[in-house]
Write a protein that holds these residues in place. Structure first.
Motif, PDB file in Angstrom:
ATOM      1  N   LEU A  85       0.827  -1.204   0.000  1.00 11.06           N
ATOM      2  CA  LEU A  85       0.000   0.000   0.000  1.00 11.06           C
ATOM      3  C   LEU A  85       0.863   1.257   0.000  1.00 11.06           C
ATOM      4  N   ARG A  86       1.968   1.227   0.742  1.00 13.05           N
ATOM      5  CA  ARG A  86       2.885   2.377   0.746  1.00 13.05           C
ATOM      6  C   ARG A  86       3.552   2.526  -0.615  1.00 13.05           C
ATOM      7  N   LEU A  87       3.823   1.400  -1.272  1.00  8.78           N
ATOM      8  CA  LEU A  87       4.401   1.438  -2.611  1.00  8.78           C
ATOM      9  C   LEU A  87       3.439   2.098  -3.598  1.00  8.78           C
ATOM     10  N   ILE A  88       2.157   1.772  -3.474  1.00  3.95           N
ATOM     11  CA  ILE A  88       1.142   2.367  -4.342  1.00  3.95           C
ATOM     12  C   ILE A  88       1.113   3.885  -4.173  1.00  3.95           C
ATOM     13  N   ILE A  89       1.182   4.338  -2.933  1.00  4.95           N
ATOM     14  CA  ILE A  89       1.116   5.778  -2.655  1.00  4.95           C
ATOM     15  C   ILE A  89       2.322   6.517  -3.222  1.00  4.95           C
ATOM     16  N   ASN A  90       3.491   5.887  -3.197  1.00  3.85           N
ATOM     17  CA  ASN A  90       4.711   6.562  -3.646  1.00  3.85           C
ATOM     18  C   ASN A  90       4.944   6.473  -5.150  1.00  3.85           C
ATOM     19  N   GLN A  91       4.108   5.751  -5.880  1.00  7.39           N
ATOM     20  CA  GLN A  91       4.302   5.603  -7.326  1.00  7.39           C
ATOM     21  C   GLN A  91       4.334   6.936  -8.086  1.00  7.39           C
ATOM     22  N   PRO A  92       3.437   7.898  -7.824  1.00  9.36           N
ATOM     23  CA  PRO A  92       3.506   9.159  -8.587  1.00  9.36           C
ATOM     24  C   PRO A  92       4.818   9.904  -8.392  1.00  9.36           C
ATOM     25  N   PHE A  93       5.384   9.848  -7.188  1.00 12.00           N
ATOM     26  CA  PHE A  93       6.658  10.515  -6.950  1.00 12.00           C
ATOM     27  C   PHE A  93       7.801   9.781  -7.647  1.00 12.00           C
ATOM     28  N   SER A 125      -1.403  12.309  -7.572  1.00  7.58           N
ATOM     29  CA  SER A 125      -1.130  12.505  -8.994  1.00  7.58           C
ATOM     30  C   SER A 125      -1.791  13.777  -9.506  1.00  7.58           C
ATOM     31  N   GLN A 126      -3.051  13.987  -9.114  1.00  3.12           N
ATOM     32  CA  GLN A 126      -3.769  15.189  -9.535  1.00  3.12           C
ATOM     33  C   GLN A 126      -3.092  16.436  -8.969  1.00  3.12           C
ATOM     34  N   ALA A 127      -2.716  16.388  -7.686  1.00  2.79           N
ATOM     35  CA  ALA A 127      -2.099  17.547  -7.042  1.00  2.79           C
ATOM     36  C   ALA A 127      -0.713  17.844  -7.632  1.00  2.79           C
ATOM     37  N   LEU A 128       0.034  16.798  -7.976  1.00  7.30           N
ATOM     38  CA  LEU A 128       1.342  17.004  -8.606  1.00  7.30           C
ATOM     39  C   LEU A 128       1.205  17.722  -9.938  1.00  7.30           C
ATOM     40  N   SER A 129       0.204  17.321 -10.717  1.00  3.55           N
ATOM     41  CA  SER A 129       0.011  17.970 -12.018  1.00  3.55           C
ATOM     42  C   SER A 129      -0.481  19.405 -11.859  1.00  3.55           C
ATOM     43  N   LEU A 135       4.660  18.252 -15.395  1.00  2.48           N
ATOM     44  CA  LEU A 135       4.673  16.824 -15.074  1.00  2.48           C
ATOM     45  C   LEU A 135       3.405  16.109 -15.527  1.00  2.48           C
ATOM     46  N   ARG A 136       2.397  16.858 -15.959  1.00  3.48           N
ATOM     47  CA  ARG A 136       1.099  16.266 -16.284  1.00  3.48           C
ATOM     48  C   ARG A 136       1.209  15.164 -17.337  1.00  3.48           C
ATOM     49  N   SER A 137       2.013  15.391 -18.379  1.00  2.00           N
ATOM     50  CA  SER A 137       2.130  14.391 -19.450  1.00  2.00           C
ATOM     51  C   SER A 137       2.760  13.101 -18.930  1.00  2.00           C
ATOM     52  N   THR A 138       3.744  13.214 -18.034  1.00  2.03           N
ATOM     53  CA  THR A 138       4.394  12.031 -17.472  1.00  2.03           C
ATOM     54  C   THR A 138       3.425  11.221 -16.625  1.00  2.03           C
ATOM     55  N   VAL A 139       2.672  11.929 -15.765  1.00  2.00           N
ATOM     56  CA  VAL A 139       1.738  11.256 -14.864  1.00  2.00           C
ATOM     57  C   VAL A 139       0.567  10.674 -15.657  1.00  2.00           C
ATOM     58  N   LYS A 140       0.132  11.398 -16.677  1.00  2.00           N
ATOM     59  CA  LYS A 140      -0.994  10.930 -17.496  1.00  2.00           C
ATOM     60  C   LYS A 140      -0.604   9.706 -18.308  1.00  2.00           C
ATOM     61  N   ALA A 142       1.421   7.435 -17.454  1.00  2.00           N
ATOM     62  CA  ALA A 142       1.446   6.287 -16.549  1.00  2.00           C
ATOM     63  C   ALA A 142       0.035   5.843 -16.167  1.00  2.00           C
ATOM     64  N   GLY A 143      -0.969   6.660 -16.475  1.00  2.00           N
ATOM     65  CA  GLY A 143      -2.357   6.304 -16.190  1.00  2.00           C
ATOM     66  C   GLY A 143      -2.808   6.648 -14.786  1.00  2.00           C
ATOM     67  N   PHE A 144      -2.085   7.548 -14.108  1.00  2.00           N
ATOM     68  CA  PHE A 144      -2.418   7.870 -12.728  1.00  2.00           C
ATOM     69  C   PHE A 144      -3.487   8.942 -12.598  1.00  2.00           C
ATOM     70  N   LEU A 145      -3.763   9.701 -13.653  1.00  3.93           N
ATOM     71  CA  LEU A 145      -4.779  10.752 -13.571  1.00  3.93           C
ATOM     72  C   LEU A 145      -6.177  10.218 -13.838  1.00  3.93           C
ATOM     73  N   THR A 146      -6.270   9.035 -14.402  1.00  2.00           N
ATOM     74  CA  THR A 146      -7.568   8.446 -14.706  1.00  2.00           C
ATOM     75  C   THR A 146      -8.130   7.783 -13.467  1.00  2.00           C
ATOM     76  N   ARG A 147      -9.382   8.097 -13.158  1.00  2.00           N
ATOM     77  CA  ARG A 147     -10.029   7.494 -12.001  1.00  2.00           C
ATOM     78  C   ARG A 147     -10.385   6.065 -12.361  1.00  2.00           C
ATOM     79  N   ASP A 148      -9.964   5.116 -11.525  1.00  2.00           N
ATOM     80  CA  ASP A 148     -10.267   3.709 -11.754  1.00  2.00           C
ATOM     81  C   ASP A 148     -11.736   3.493 -11.408  1.00  2.00           C
ATOM     82  N   SER A 149     -12.564   3.257 -12.426  1.00  2.00           N
ATOM     83  CA  SER A 149     -14.011   3.247 -12.239  1.00  2.00           C
ATOM     84  C   SER A 149     -14.556   1.912 -11.754  1.00  2.00           C
ATOM     85  N   ARG A 150     -13.681   0.930 -11.537  1.00  2.00           N
ATOM     86  CA  ARG A 150     -14.170  -0.379 -11.098  1.00  2.00           C
ATOM     87  C   ARG A 150     -14.657  -0.322  -9.661  1.00  2.00           C
TER      88      ARG A 150
END
Length: 171
Positions: A85-93, A125-129, A135-140, A142-150
């Protein structure tokens, strides 16, 4: 007479008509590489964003700092005990090479720990952009700006769970 001067019969004639077109095009290209969005900060110099995942909603503020992440008033190691879970949180950085450069303050409600970690990741991810629009293009990418709708499928009437039927009895 002016029409005869501007008529084009060959590609070499285009050079004469266009004049300084290549330099003009370079100026347009230079403007397009600049970030299209502006930096969005509050009065305290923080960037704010909302992240969502499953039933969890995270409100996230980031500001320059030493890299501390606080979730609901607790340190991330305390709140998210599992290393995944901590790994997931640190992925955008990690993907933007900004590890240890921003302090994160997050408040999370709803869902379980996995959904909350995903919501915090989405919010970061949203706050970083918003803090660094470049950085928006890099984060986008990677797919981090898209809300996972599942989300969890609802239970239907006449069924044991969402899809599972009750046991069939022949007799």
């Amino acid at each position: 007479m002016a029409d005869e001067k501007n008529t084009v019969s060959d590609l070499s004639d285009l050079k004469d008509i266009a004049g300084d077109a290549p330099e003009g095009d370079a100026a347009v290209i230079a403007e397009s590489t600049a970030p299209l969005r502006e930096q969005e900060l509050d009065q305290h110099g923080r960037a704010y964003a909302t992240g969502r995942r499953k039933d969890a909603v995270a409100r996230v503020w980031i500001k320059p700092g030493k890299g501390t992440i606080t979730v609901n008033g607790k340190d991330q190691e305390t709140y998210f005990a599992r290393p995944t879970l901590r790994l997931i949180i640190n992925q955008p950085f990690a993907i933007t090479d900004r590890v240890g450069q921003f302090d994160v303050i997050a408040t999370v409600k709803g869902g379980g720990l996995s959904g909350q970690a995903g919501a915090v990741k989405h919010g970061i991810s949203q706050a970083l952009s918003k803090y660094e629009p470049a950085l928006r293009s890099t984060v986008k990418a990677a797919g981090f700006l898209t809300r996972d709708s599942r989300v969890v499928e609802r239970k239907k009437y006449g069924r044991a769970k969402a899809r599972r039927s009750f046991q069939f009895s022949k007799r």
